[in-house]
Design a protein around this motif. Structure first.
Motif, PDB file in Angstrom:
ATOM      1  N   GLN A   1       0.854  -1.108   0.174  1.00  0.00           N
ATOM      2  CA  GLN A   1       0.042   0.046   0.061  1.00  0.00           C
ATOM      3  C   GLN A   1       0.852   1.139  -0.029  1.00  0.00           C
ATOM      4  OE1 GLN A   1      -2.210  -1.239   3.332  1.00  0.00           O
ATOM      5  NE2 GLN A   1      -3.974  -1.515   2.284  1.00  0.00           N
ATOM      6  N   LYS A   2       1.980   1.281   0.669  1.00  0.00           N
ATOM      7  CA  LYS A   2       2.868   2.541   0.795  1.00  0.00           C
ATOM      8  C   LYS A   2       3.590   2.662  -0.682  1.00  0.00           C
ATOM      9  CE  LYS A   2       4.411   2.565   5.573  1.00  0.00           C
ATOM     10  NZ  LYS A   2       5.613   2.785   6.334  1.00  0.00           N
ATOM     11  N   GLN A   3       3.747   1.428  -1.333  1.00  0.00           N
ATOM     12  CA  GLN A   3       4.361   1.527  -2.880  1.00  0.00           C
ATOM     13  C   GLN A   3       3.303   2.466  -3.744  1.00  0.00           C
ATOM     14  OE1 GLN A   3       7.389   1.323  -3.980  1.00  0.00           O
ATOM     15  NE2 GLN A   3       6.386   1.889  -5.966  1.00  0.00           N
ATOM     16  N   LYS A   4       1.848   1.960  -3.334  1.00  0.00           N
ATOM     17  CA  LYS A   4       1.012   2.665  -4.233  1.00  0.00           C
ATOM     18  C   LYS A   4       0.972   3.978  -4.026  1.00  0.00           C
ATOM     19  CE  LYS A   4      -1.547  -1.805  -4.870  1.00  0.00           C
ATOM     20  NZ  LYS A   4      -0.978  -2.178  -6.328  1.00  0.00           N
ATOM     21  N   LEU A   5       0.993   4.307  -2.559  1.00  0.00           N
ATOM     22  CA  LEU A   5       1.014   5.708  -2.225  1.00  0.00           C
ATOM     23  C   LEU A   5       2.045   6.492  -2.825  1.00  0.00           C
ATOM     24  CD1 LEU A   5      -0.442   8.058  -0.741  1.00  0.00           C
ATOM     25  CD2 LEU A   5       0.822   7.271   1.432  1.00  0.00           C
ATOM     26  N   THR A   6       3.242   5.705  -2.885  1.00  0.00           N
ATOM     27  CA  THR A   6       4.410   6.526  -3.309  1.00  0.00           C
ATOM     28  C   THR A   6       4.208   6.716  -5.093  1.00  0.00           C
ATOM     29  OG1 THR A   6       5.836   5.557  -1.953  1.00  0.00           O
ATOM     30  CG2 THR A   6       6.868   6.440  -3.813  1.00  0.00           C
ATOM     31  N   VAL A   7       3.723   5.781  -5.729  1.00  0.00           N
ATOM     32  CA  VAL A   7       3.425   6.070  -6.881  1.00  0.00           C
ATOM     33  C   VAL A   7       2.071   7.250  -7.197  1.00  0.00           C
ATOM     34  CG1 VAL A   7       2.181   4.899  -9.180  1.00  0.00           C
ATOM     35  CG2 VAL A   7       3.813   3.756  -7.611  1.00  0.00           C
ATOM     36  N   LEU A   8       1.403   7.153  -6.494  1.00  0.00           N
ATOM     37  CA  LEU A   8       0.232   8.383  -6.754  1.00  0.00           C
ATOM     38  C   LEU A   8       0.944   9.750  -6.247  1.00  0.00           C
ATOM     39  CD1 LEU A   8      -2.544   9.669  -6.550  1.00  0.00           C
ATOM     40  CD2 LEU A   8      -2.854   8.970  -4.165  1.00  0.00           C
ATOM     41  N   ALA A   9       1.701   9.688  -5.153  1.00  0.00           N
ATOM     42  CA  ALA A   9       2.629  10.810  -4.967  1.00  0.00           C
ATOM     43  C   ALA A   9       3.270  11.415  -6.278  1.00  0.00           C
ATOM     44  CB  ALA A   9       3.421  10.806  -3.497  1.00  0.00           C
ATOM     45  N   GLU A  10       3.997  10.507  -6.864  1.00  0.00           N
ATOM     46  CA  GLU A  10       5.162  10.869  -7.782  1.00  0.00           C
ATOM     47  C   GLU A  10       4.175  11.425  -8.922  1.00  0.00           C
ATOM     48  OE1 GLU A  10       6.810   7.142  -8.397  1.00  0.00           O
ATOM     49  OE2 GLU A  10       8.343   7.827  -6.731  1.00  0.00           O
ATOM     50  N   LYS A  11       2.946  10.659  -9.316  1.00  0.00           N
ATOM     51  CA  LYS A  11       1.956  11.087 -10.367  1.00  0.00           C
ATOM     52  C   LYS A  11       1.298  12.511  -9.965  1.00  0.00           C
ATOM     53  CE  LYS A  11       2.253   7.238 -12.935  1.00  0.00           C
ATOM     54  NZ  LYS A  11       2.811   7.340 -14.070  1.00  0.00           N
ATOM     55  N   LEU A  12       1.088  12.714  -8.731  1.00  0.00           N
ATOM     56  CA  LEU A  12       0.922  14.025  -8.545  1.00  0.00           C
ATOM     57  C   LEU A  12       1.860  15.220  -8.579  1.00  0.00           C
ATOM     58  CD1 LEU A  12      -1.554  13.101  -5.298  1.00  0.00           C
ATOM     59  CD2 LEU A  12      -2.251  14.295  -7.300  1.00  0.00           C
ATOM     60  N   GLN A  13       2.930  14.993  -8.314  1.00  0.00           N
ATOM     61  CA  GLN A  13       4.144  15.847  -8.182  1.00  0.00           C
ATOM     62  C   GLN A  13       4.282  16.177  -9.965  1.00  0.00           C
ATOM     63  OE1 GLN A  13       5.438  17.520  -6.131  1.00  0.00           O
ATOM     64  NE2 GLN A  13       6.892  18.328  -7.522  1.00  0.00           N
ATOM     65  N   ALA A  14       4.489  14.932 -10.477  1.00  0.00           N
ATOM     66  CA  ALA A  14       4.761  15.390 -11.846  1.00  0.00           C
ATOM     67  C   ALA A  14       3.329  16.028 -12.651  1.00  0.00           C
ATOM     68  CB  ALA A  14       4.556  14.094 -13.073  1.00  0.00           C
ATOM     69  N   GLN A  15       2.246  15.737 -12.424  1.00  0.00           N
ATOM     70  CA  GLN A  15       1.271  16.677 -12.548  1.00  0.00           C
ATOM     71  C   GLN A  15       1.389  18.282 -12.440  1.00  0.00           C
ATOM     72  OE1 GLN A  15      -0.850  16.380 -15.092  1.00  0.00           O
ATOM     73  NE2 GLN A  15      -3.147  16.747 -14.434  1.00  0.00           N
ATOM     74  N   ARG A  16       1.714  18.405 -11.162  1.00  0.00           N
ATOM     75  CA  ARG A  16       1.972  19.787 -10.676  1.00  0.00           C
ATOM     76  C   ARG A  16       2.866  20.385 -11.210  1.00  0.00           C
ATOM     77  NH1 ARG A  16       5.406  22.037  -6.553  1.00  0.00           N
ATOM     78  NH2 ARG A  16       4.398  23.886  -5.500  1.00  0.00           N
ATOM     79  N   GLU A  17       4.009  19.638 -11.626  1.00  0.00           N
ATOM     80  CA  GLU A  17       5.302  20.262 -12.392  1.00  0.00           C
ATOM     81  C   GLU A  17       5.044  20.616 -13.898  1.00  0.00           C
ATOM     82  OE1 GLU A  17       8.371  17.670 -11.925  1.00  0.00           O
ATOM     83  OE2 GLU A  17       8.761  18.093  -9.573  1.00  0.00           O
ATOM     84  N   ALA A  18       4.193  19.801 -14.421  1.00  0.00           N
ATOM     85  CA  ALA A  18       3.727  19.985 -15.793  1.00  0.00           C
ATOM     86  C   ALA A  18       2.753  21.250 -15.827  1.00  0.00           C
ATOM     87  CB  ALA A  18       3.008  18.651 -16.236  1.00  0.00           C
ATOM     88  N   LEU A  19       1.830  21.172 -15.005  1.00  0.00           N
ATOM     89  CA  LEU A  19       0.872  22.406 -14.813  1.00  0.00           C
ATOM     90  C   LEU A  19       1.662  23.627 -14.762  1.00  0.00           C
ATOM     91  CD1 LEU A  19      -2.055  22.933 -14.807  1.00  0.00           C
ATOM     92  CD2 LEU A  19      -2.204  22.638 -12.369  1.00  0.00           C
ATOM     93  N   ARG A  20       2.637  23.825 -13.589  1.00  0.00           N
ATOM     94  CA  ARG A  20       3.324  24.996 -13.694  1.00  0.00           C
ATOM     95  C   ARG A  20       4.186  25.349 -14.795  1.00  0.00           C
ATOM     96  NH1 ARG A  20       4.382  27.295  -8.722  1.00  0.00           N
ATOM     97  NH2 ARG A  20       6.192  27.999  -9.341  1.00  0.00           N
TER      98      ARG A  20
END
Length: 155
Positions: free
Chosen positions: A58-77
């Motif tokens: 579950q922590k691995q899946k949360l890590t993947v989610l956090a990475e996807k959110l960070q990538a989305q944030r960086e792309a948006l910025r």
């Protein structure tokens, strides 16, 4: 309401939803300064993991989610040129009249980024949430009900 006003409002609402999702999942950054985003993600995963009593998978899946959110944030910025959303927005008001074409371009660019990256974020969020047990899912719902508060270091 004029068409461009509606588009601008819907665009900013969409961008605000993405930013709110990122902030809600990432927690607060107080005391961490502008440090390494990988360190921040690791601390966030540990904090959320301990609150939800996540197992390693579950922590691995949360890590993947956090990475996807960070990538989305960086792309948006990064969408729309300078990479600084505040200066991009301020530039629309720099002249005697609102730069309607620039506003439209900015909204289109931000919307395209959200549209492109959202399926990955949604899939990662679903993979994480769907793999929680019923009690963990309820804790997430309770957290969201409180408006994303109380998973700070003190809660």
């Amino acid at each position: 309401m004029k068409h461009w006003i509606k588009r601008t409002l819907f665009g900013f609402a969409g961008a605000a939803m993405v930013a709110g999702s990122i902030a809600g999942c990432a927690g607060q950054r107080h005391g961490w300064g502008g440090g390494d985003s990988a360190d921040f993600r690791a601390k966030m995963v540990e904090r959320v993991g301990s609150k939800l009593e996540l197992d390693a998978s579950q922590k691995q899946k949360l890590t993947v989610l956090a990475e996807k959110l960070q990538a989305q944030r960086e792309a948006l910025r990064g969408a729309g040129g300078s990479g600084d959303p505040r200066s991009q927005f301020k530039a629309l008001f720099a002249g005697n009249k609102l730069d309607q074409a620039g506003a439209s371009r900015l909204i289109d660019e931000k919307t395209a980024v959200v549209r492109t990256g959202s399926p990955e974020v949604i899939a990662a969020a679903a993979d994480f949430f769907d793999n929680l047990n019923a009690a963990q899912q309820q804790k997430v719902r309770d957290f969201m009900e409180r408006g994303g508060r109380r998973w700070s270091r003190h809660g």
